[in-house]
Design a protein around this motif. Sequence first.
Motif, PDB file in Angstrom:
ATOM      1  N   PRO A 102       0.944  -1.353   0.058  1.00  0.00           N
ATOM      2  CA  PRO A 102      -0.226   0.044  -0.111  1.00  0.00           C
ATOM      3  C   PRO A 102       0.801   1.309   0.034  1.00  0.00           C
ATOM      4  CG  PRO A 102      -0.697  -1.719   1.565  1.00  0.00           C
ATOM      5  CD  PRO A 102       0.424  -2.118   1.063  1.00  0.00           C
ATOM      6  N   GLY A 103       1.945   1.237   0.373  1.00  0.00           N
ATOM      7  CA  GLY A 103       2.820   2.507   0.585  1.00  0.00           C
ATOM      8  C   GLY A 103       3.550   2.875  -0.841  1.00  0.00           C
ATOM      9  N   TYR A 104       3.428   1.890  -1.996  1.00  0.00           N
ATOM     10  CA  TYR A 104       3.572   1.998  -3.327  1.00  0.00           C
ATOM     11  C   TYR A 104       4.880   2.900  -3.047  1.00  0.00           C
ATOM     12  CZ  TYR A 104       2.992   2.510  -8.105  1.00  0.00           C
ATOM     13  OH  TYR A 104       3.153   2.546  -9.670  1.00  0.00           O
ATOM     14  N   PRO A 105       6.292   2.627  -2.916  1.00  0.00           N
ATOM     15  CA  PRO A 105       7.427   3.571  -2.860  1.00  0.00           C
ATOM     16  C   PRO A 105       8.111   3.830  -4.165  1.00  0.00           C
ATOM     17  CG  PRO A 105       7.854   1.109  -2.131  1.00  0.00           C
ATOM     18  CD  PRO A 105       6.578   1.045  -2.607  1.00  0.00           C
ATOM     19  N   THR A 106       7.206   4.198  -5.110  1.00  0.00           N
ATOM     20  CA  THR A 106       7.871   4.756  -6.142  1.00  0.00           C
ATOM     21  C   THR A 106       8.602   6.052  -5.910  1.00  0.00           C
ATOM     22  OG1 THR A 106       6.187   6.005  -6.929  1.00  0.00           O
ATOM     23  CG2 THR A 106       6.454   3.641  -7.892  1.00  0.00           C
ATOM     24  N   LEU A 107       9.771   6.654  -6.589  1.00  0.00           N
ATOM     25  CA  LEU A 107      10.215   7.607  -6.146  1.00  0.00           C
ATOM     26  C   LEU A 107       9.457   8.914  -6.014  1.00  0.00           C
ATOM     27  CD1 LEU A 107      12.964   9.013  -5.156  1.00  0.00           C
ATOM     28  CD2 LEU A 107      13.988   9.117  -7.473  1.00  0.00           C
ATOM     29  N   PRO A 108       8.766   9.236  -7.267  1.00  0.00           N
ATOM     30  CA  PRO A 108       7.873  10.300  -6.901  1.00  0.00           C
ATOM     31  C   PRO A 108       6.855  10.434  -5.871  1.00  0.00           C
ATOM     32  CG  PRO A 108       8.009   9.352  -9.338  1.00  0.00           C
ATOM     33  CD  PRO A 108       8.424   8.348  -8.434  1.00  0.00           C
ATOM     34  N   TRP A 109       6.392   9.291  -5.640  1.00  0.00           N
ATOM     35  CA  TRP A 109       5.414   9.100  -4.462  1.00  0.00           C
ATOM     36  C   TRP A 109       6.314   9.372  -3.028  1.00  0.00           C
ATOM     37  CZ3 TRP A 109       0.641   9.428  -3.460  1.00  0.00           C
ATOM     38  CH2 TRP A 109       0.077   8.824  -2.589  1.00  0.00           C
ATOM     39  N   VAL A 110       7.490   8.951  -2.980  1.00  0.00           N
ATOM     40  CA  VAL A 110       8.274   9.140  -1.792  1.00  0.00           C
ATOM     41  C   VAL A 110       8.541  10.549  -1.611  1.00  0.00           C
ATOM     42  CG1 VAL A 110      10.641   8.712  -0.808  1.00  0.00           C
ATOM     43  CG2 VAL A 110       9.010   6.621  -1.822  1.00  0.00           C
ATOM     44  N   MET A 111       9.008  11.457  -2.943  1.00  0.00           N
ATOM     45  CA  MET A 111       9.566  12.753  -2.820  1.00  0.00           C
ATOM     46  C   MET A 111       8.088  13.417  -2.318  1.00  0.00           C
ATOM     47  SD  MET A 111      11.319  12.680  -6.449  1.00  0.00           S
ATOM     48  CE  MET A 111      11.787  14.421  -6.690  1.00  0.00           C
ATOM     49  N   SER A 112       7.096  12.894  -2.772  1.00  0.00           N
ATOM     50  CA  SER A 112       5.751  13.780  -2.541  1.00  0.00           C
ATOM     51  C   SER A 112       5.546  13.752  -0.761  1.00  0.00           C
ATOM     52  CB  SER A 112       4.426  13.441  -3.124  1.00  0.00           C
ATOM     53  OG  SER A 112       4.037  11.994  -2.582  1.00  0.00           O
ATOM     54  N   LYS A 113       6.093  13.016  -0.462  1.00  0.00           N
ATOM     55  CA  LYS A 113       5.756  12.813   1.163  1.00  0.00           C
ATOM     56  C   LYS A 113       6.547  13.945   1.775  1.00  0.00           C
ATOM     57  CE  LYS A 113       4.315   8.002   1.485  1.00  0.00           C
ATOM     58  NZ  LYS A 113       4.793   6.631   2.012  1.00  0.00           N
ATOM     59  N   PHE A 114       7.928  14.248   1.263  1.00  0.00           N
ATOM     60  CA  PHE A 114       8.592  15.265   1.740  1.00  0.00           C
ATOM     61  C   PHE A 114       8.214  16.558   1.398  1.00  0.00           C
ATOM     62  CE2 PHE A 114      10.731  11.463   2.479  1.00  0.00           C
ATOM     63  CZ  PHE A 114      11.458  11.541   3.679  1.00  0.00           C
ATOM     64  N   LEU A 115       7.319  16.739   0.348  1.00  0.00           N
ATOM     65  CA  LEU A 115       6.722  18.148   0.222  1.00  0.00           C
ATOM     66  C   LEU A 115       5.539  18.307   1.216  1.00  0.00           C
ATOM     67  CD1 LEU A 115       6.382  17.648  -3.718  1.00  0.00           C
ATOM     68  CD2 LEU A 115       7.791  19.380  -2.465  1.00  0.00           C
ATOM     69  N   ALA A 116       4.783  17.345   1.604  1.00  0.00           N
ATOM     70  CA  ALA A 116       3.805  17.142   2.568  1.00  0.00           C
ATOM     71  C   ALA A 116       4.443  17.441   3.723  1.00  0.00           C
ATOM     72  CB  ALA A 116       3.072  15.866   2.506  1.00  0.00           C
ATOM     73  N   LEU A 117       5.764  17.119   4.134  1.00  0.00           N
ATOM     74  CA  LEU A 117       6.427  17.399   5.411  1.00  0.00           C
ATOM     75  C   LEU A 117       6.846  19.071   5.247  1.00  0.00           C
ATOM     76  CD1 LEU A 117       8.119  14.017   6.011  1.00  0.00           C
ATOM     77  CD2 LEU A 117       6.514  15.023   7.716  1.00  0.00           C
ATOM     78  N   GLY A 118       6.713  19.453   4.323  1.00  0.00           N
ATOM     79  CA  GLY A 118       7.372  20.989   4.358  1.00  0.00           C
ATOM     80  C   GLY A 118       8.419  21.324   3.572  1.00  0.00           C
ATOM     81  N   LEU A 119       9.140  20.349   3.123  1.00  0.00           N
ATOM     82  CA  LEU A 119      10.600  20.570   2.121  1.00  0.00           C
ATOM     83  C   LEU A 119      10.016  21.491   1.100  1.00  0.00           C
ATOM     84  CD1 LEU A 119      11.620  18.512   4.232  1.00  0.00           C
ATOM     85  CD2 LEU A 119      13.294  18.174   2.454  1.00  0.00           C
ATOM     86  N   SER A 120      10.492  22.397   0.442  1.00  0.00           N
ATOM     87  CA  SER A 120      10.318  23.188  -0.810  1.00  0.00           C
ATOM     88  C   SER A 120      10.659  21.920  -1.986  1.00  0.00           C
ATOM     89  CB  SER A 120      11.303  24.226  -1.045  1.00  0.00           C
ATOM     90  OG  SER A 120      12.647  23.768  -1.304  1.00  0.00           O
ATOM     91  N   LEU A 121      10.119  22.374  -2.918  1.00  0.00           N
ATOM     92  CA  LEU A 121      10.155  21.537  -4.362  1.00  0.00           C
ATOM     93  C   LEU A 121      11.710  21.600  -4.577  1.00  0.00           C
ATOM     94  CD1 LEU A 121       9.123  19.898  -6.411  1.00  0.00           C
ATOM     95  CD2 LEU A 121       8.964  21.769  -7.836  1.00  0.00           C
ATOM     96  N   GLU A 122      12.441  22.561  -4.391  1.00  0.00           N
ATOM     97  CA  GLU A 122      14.087  22.569  -4.703  1.00  0.00           C
ATOM     98  C   GLU A 122      14.697  21.476  -3.915  1.00  0.00           C
ATOM     99  OE1 GLU A 122      11.924  25.360  -4.027  1.00  0.00           O
ATOM    100  OE2 GLU A 122      12.402  26.504  -5.460  1.00  0.00           O
ATOM    101  N   GLU A 123      14.326  21.527  -2.598  1.00  0.00           N
ATOM    102  CA  GLU A 123      15.116  20.662  -1.526  1.00  0.00           C
ATOM    103  C   GLU A 123      15.066  19.257  -2.014  1.00  0.00           C
ATOM    104  OE1 GLU A 123      15.244  23.210   2.513  1.00  0.00           O
ATOM    105  OE2 GLU A 123      13.363  22.396   1.816  1.00  0.00           O
ATOM    106  N   VAL A 124      13.585  18.830  -2.206  1.00  0.00           N
ATOM    107  CA  VAL A 124      13.021  17.507  -2.512  1.00  0.00           C
ATOM    108  C   VAL A 124      13.719  17.044  -3.755  1.00  0.00           C
ATOM    109  CG1 VAL A 124      11.269  16.166  -3.096  1.00  0.00           C
ATOM    110  CG2 VAL A 124      11.082  17.651  -1.317  1.00  0.00           C
ATOM    111  N   VAL A 125      13.948  17.800  -4.722  1.00  0.00           N
ATOM    112  CA  VAL A 125      14.479  17.387  -6.212  1.00  0.00           C
ATOM    113  C   VAL A 125      16.187  17.022  -5.836  1.00  0.00           C
ATOM    114  CG1 VAL A 125      15.046  17.970  -8.401  1.00  0.00           C
ATOM    115  CG2 VAL A 125      12.635  18.166  -7.264  1.00  0.00           C
ATOM    116  N   ALA A 126      16.739  18.218  -5.231  1.00  0.00           N
ATOM    117  CA  ALA A 126      18.109  17.922  -4.779  1.00  0.00           C
ATOM    118  C   ALA A 126      18.392  16.992  -4.171  1.00  0.00           C
ATOM    119  CB  ALA A 126      18.517  19.482  -4.158  1.00  0.00           C
TER     120      ALA A 126
END
Length: 185
Positions: A102-126
């Motif tokens: 259910p966690g479906y850990p594809t990289l875009p999905w994992v990255m989106s969790k850190f956007l939800a935690l408040g990191l900026s898009l630039e930080e997440v992509v880096a």
Amino acid sequence: MAGKGFRVMCHIGAAPGNLADVLDLLRPGDVLTHCFSGAGNNVVQGGQLIAAAKAAKQRGVIFDVGHGGGSFDFTVCEPAMMQGAHVDTISSDIHAVSINTPGYPTLPWVMSKFLALGLSLEEVVARATVEPAKVIGRVPGSAPCRSARRPTWRSSTTSTAPPWSSSTRATTSGAARRRSCRCSR
């Protein structure tokens, strides 16, 4: 223990023993993966970052997400990050079993969790691209990032906003933005 000049990548989870004992052995540049796992032995106990995890982070141990089917827990990640154990590298841990969880850990999905935690898009992509490249020595002359730095944007427009912002979209076509914008550190 790995010899001088070699790194260790330590996977944590529900293994027996005291996690502090393992963390105390990690050196600067070693990688702690599945660092926000909720499976038993983890870096947050009772809502508090354990002292050994804080010391490891301060010593330069790299904290990697390694999000597989069960190796990420918001109730570990959020307090850890709030208490100074920020993520250095964002990664997935996809294999035959984890991709069907259910966690479906594809990289875009994992990255989106850190956007939800408040990191900026630039930080997440880096943290999903250039920071892992630095860790494995694919960026000449670079050392792993220790703090978030906001990139500066160069564009053919007069705007200093990132290329996806509404102010940039209003003045430049999409194709021109893709050709002209470059992120520099």
